[in-house]
Every structure is written in C-alpha cells, then in structure tokens.
Design a protein around this motif. Structure first.
Motif, short mmCIF file in Angstrom:
data_model
loop_
_atom_site.label_atom_id
_atom_site.label_comp_id
_atom_site.label_asym_id
_atom_site.label_seq_id
_atom_site.Cartn_x
_atom_site.Cartn_y
_atom_site.Cartn_z
N ARG A 34 -20.10 -32.99 -7.55
CA ARG A 34 -18.90 -33.69 -7.99
C ARG A 34 -17.84 -32.72 -8.46
NH1 ARG A 34 -20.48 -38.45 -11.89
NH2 ARG A 34 -18.25 -38.61 -11.89
N ALA A 94 -21.03 -47.12 -1.41
CA ALA A 94 -20.17 -46.69 -2.52
C ALA A 94 -20.93 -46.75 -3.85
CB ALA A 94 -18.91 -47.55 -2.58
N ILE A 97 -23.56 -43.74 -3.87
CA ILE A 97 -23.01 -42.40 -4.07
C ILE A 97 -22.42 -42.25 -5.47
CG2 ILE A 97 -22.75 -41.86 -1.61
CD1 ILE A 97 -19.79 -42.51 -1.80
N ALA A 98 -21.85 -43.32 -6.02
CA ALA A 98 -21.34 -43.25 -7.39
C ALA A 98 -22.49 -43.12 -8.39
CB ALA A 98 -20.51 -44.49 -7.71
N LEU A 103 -22.62 -37.11 -2.51
CA LEU A 103 -21.92 -37.62 -1.35
C LEU A 103 -22.82 -37.48 -0.13
CD1 LEU A 103 -19.10 -38.80 -1.18
CD2 LEU A 103 -18.26 -36.58 -0.49
N ILE A 124 -16.93 -41.46 3.93
CA ILE A 124 -17.10 -41.58 2.49
C ILE A 124 -16.30 -40.47 1.81
CG2 ILE A 124 -19.31 -42.77 2.55
CD1 ILE A 124 -20.74 -40.17 2.07
N TYR A 126 -14.79 -39.18 -2.49
CA TYR A 126 -14.64 -39.50 -3.90
C TYR A 126 -13.53 -38.65 -4.50
CZ TYR A 126 -17.04 -35.21 -5.41
OH TYR A 126 -17.38 -33.92 -5.64
N ARG A 161 -16.25 -47.99 -5.66
CA ARG A 161 -16.91 -48.04 -6.96
C ARG A 161 -16.26 -47.00 -7.86
NH1 ARG A 161 -20.73 -51.30 -8.91
NH2 ARG A 161 -21.88 -50.39 -10.60
N ARG A 162 -15.87 -47.42 -9.05
CA ARG A 162 -15.33 -46.48 -10.04
C ARG A 162 -16.47 -46.22 -11.03
NH1 ARG A 162 -10.15 -45.64 -10.48
NH2 ARG A 162 -9.63 -47.67 -9.64
N ASP A 163 -16.83 -44.94 -11.20
CA ASP A 163 -17.95 -44.62 -12.10
C ASP A 163 -17.48 -44.62 -13.56
OD1 ASP A 163 -16.78 -42.12 -12.63
OD2 ASP A 163 -18.15 -41.03 -11.31
N TRP A 169 -15.21 -43.73 -5.89
CA TRP A 169 -16.10 -43.42 -4.77
C TRP A 169 -15.82 -44.47 -3.69
CZ3 TRP A 169 -19.64 -39.33 -5.30
CH2 TRP A 169 -19.69 -38.77 -6.58
N SER A 171 -16.28 -45.88 0.48
CA SER A 171 -16.99 -45.89 1.76
C SER A 171 -16.31 -46.88 2.68
CB SER A 171 -18.45 -46.32 1.54
OG SER A 171 -19.11 -46.47 2.79
#
Length: 178
Positions: A34, A94, A97-98, A103, A124, A126, A161-163, A169, A171
C-alpha cells in the motif's frame, strides 16, 4: 500492476489464460503493497470544502463506469451496460483487496461460469480519491487500456471500497457473452 505516481494499478484478462502482474509502487509497504493516496488540488472554481470531499462508494462506482464509457465512446466503441452479476464479482474483489491491503486479482474462471461469456477482464487500483483519476490512470496503462477498449466487451461491473484509512480500492470487471 503499474506504478502511476504514488498509486498502483493492476490489470488482468482471461481468455483461458493468466493475467499479468508487475511490482508494487515505490514507497509501498512490502507487507501490504500500500501507498498513501495521491494529493489532489481543487479546481479554482470549486470551494475548498466541496473539493476535499470525494464521492461515496456508490457514486464513485457509477462515475467510474460513466468515465469508462466516455473513454470507449472517444474511440468509437459501444458503451458497456451494467451487469448485476459482474457488479457482485467486482464488489467482492474491491472488498477483498481493501481488507487484505494487497492488490491481487480474483480468479476470473468463476466469473465466466456464473456470469457467462467467452472472455472476462478485470482492472483494479487503489489510492485514487476521484473516479476520473483512476480511469485516466487506467487509460495511461497499456494493459488496463486494452481491457477498457476491448471492442467485444459488452458488459461491466464495478466495485468500490473505502478502507478505515479512507483509501479507495476499485475493481471493474468486463465480459462478453458467447
């Protein structure tokens, strides 16, 4: 995977063949791969508050599809239609991977079996706060661009997807039917 500034992209396509991958971005953590999200500046016409708040996941996903279709239209290609089946696989990707911070592509064979088709592909990425930024980066990468501009693709699915750190992230999964 392709380094584009401080963010990372990864692409794969499956026509009963494996996808391609390259090394993570510089400055990425070896454990997670990351990097920090890129810094963006606001357009002069926008207020600072509005410019600093990226769209939520649903709007982000919808805009990624819109910008992908605009890129296809600029190359005289048919627009892609949303597929609920492809959306499910893109969202699972998504989320995964988040959650893992890695990735990596999903196995695309189940997408072929569940959603039907002869060929599927996946992009994909991020670290992109804005939907237009991720699509532009994909268009600047030969593998991602090939997925977006594949003339036989007719359907698309998106997942965002927001971590917990606010990193986005993304896809997108493409397919064409037999």
């Amino acid at each position: 995977m392709r380094k584009i500034g401080p963010v990372v992209l990864l692409t794969a396509a499956l026509l009963l063949a494996p996808g391609a991958a390259i090394v993570p971005a510089q400055g990425a953590s070896p454990a997670t791969g990351r990097t920090a999200a890129p810094a963006l500046t606001a357009a002069p016409a926008l207020t600072a508050a509005r410019a600093s708040v990226p769209p939520g996941p649903v709007v982000y996903e919808r805009r990624v599809v819109r910008h992908t279709n605009r890129a296809r239209a600029a190359h005289d290609l048919r627009r892609l239609t949303r597929s609920a089946c492809l959306d499910r696989f893109a969202q699972r990707s998504a989320n995964r991977i988040a959650r893992t911070g890695r990735l990596t592509h999903q196995n695309l064979r189940p997408v072929l079996r569940s959603c039907g088709g002869w060929k599927v592909g996946e992009n994909i990425a991020y670290g992109y706060r804005w939907p237009i930024s991720v699509v532009r980066a994909w268009m600047d990468s030969p593998g991602h661009r090939a997925n977006i501009l594949e003339p036989r693709y007719r359907r698309i699915g998106g997942g965002v997807r927001r971590d917990g750190d606010g990193v986005v992230w993304v896809s997108q999964v493409f397919a064409y039917r037999r």
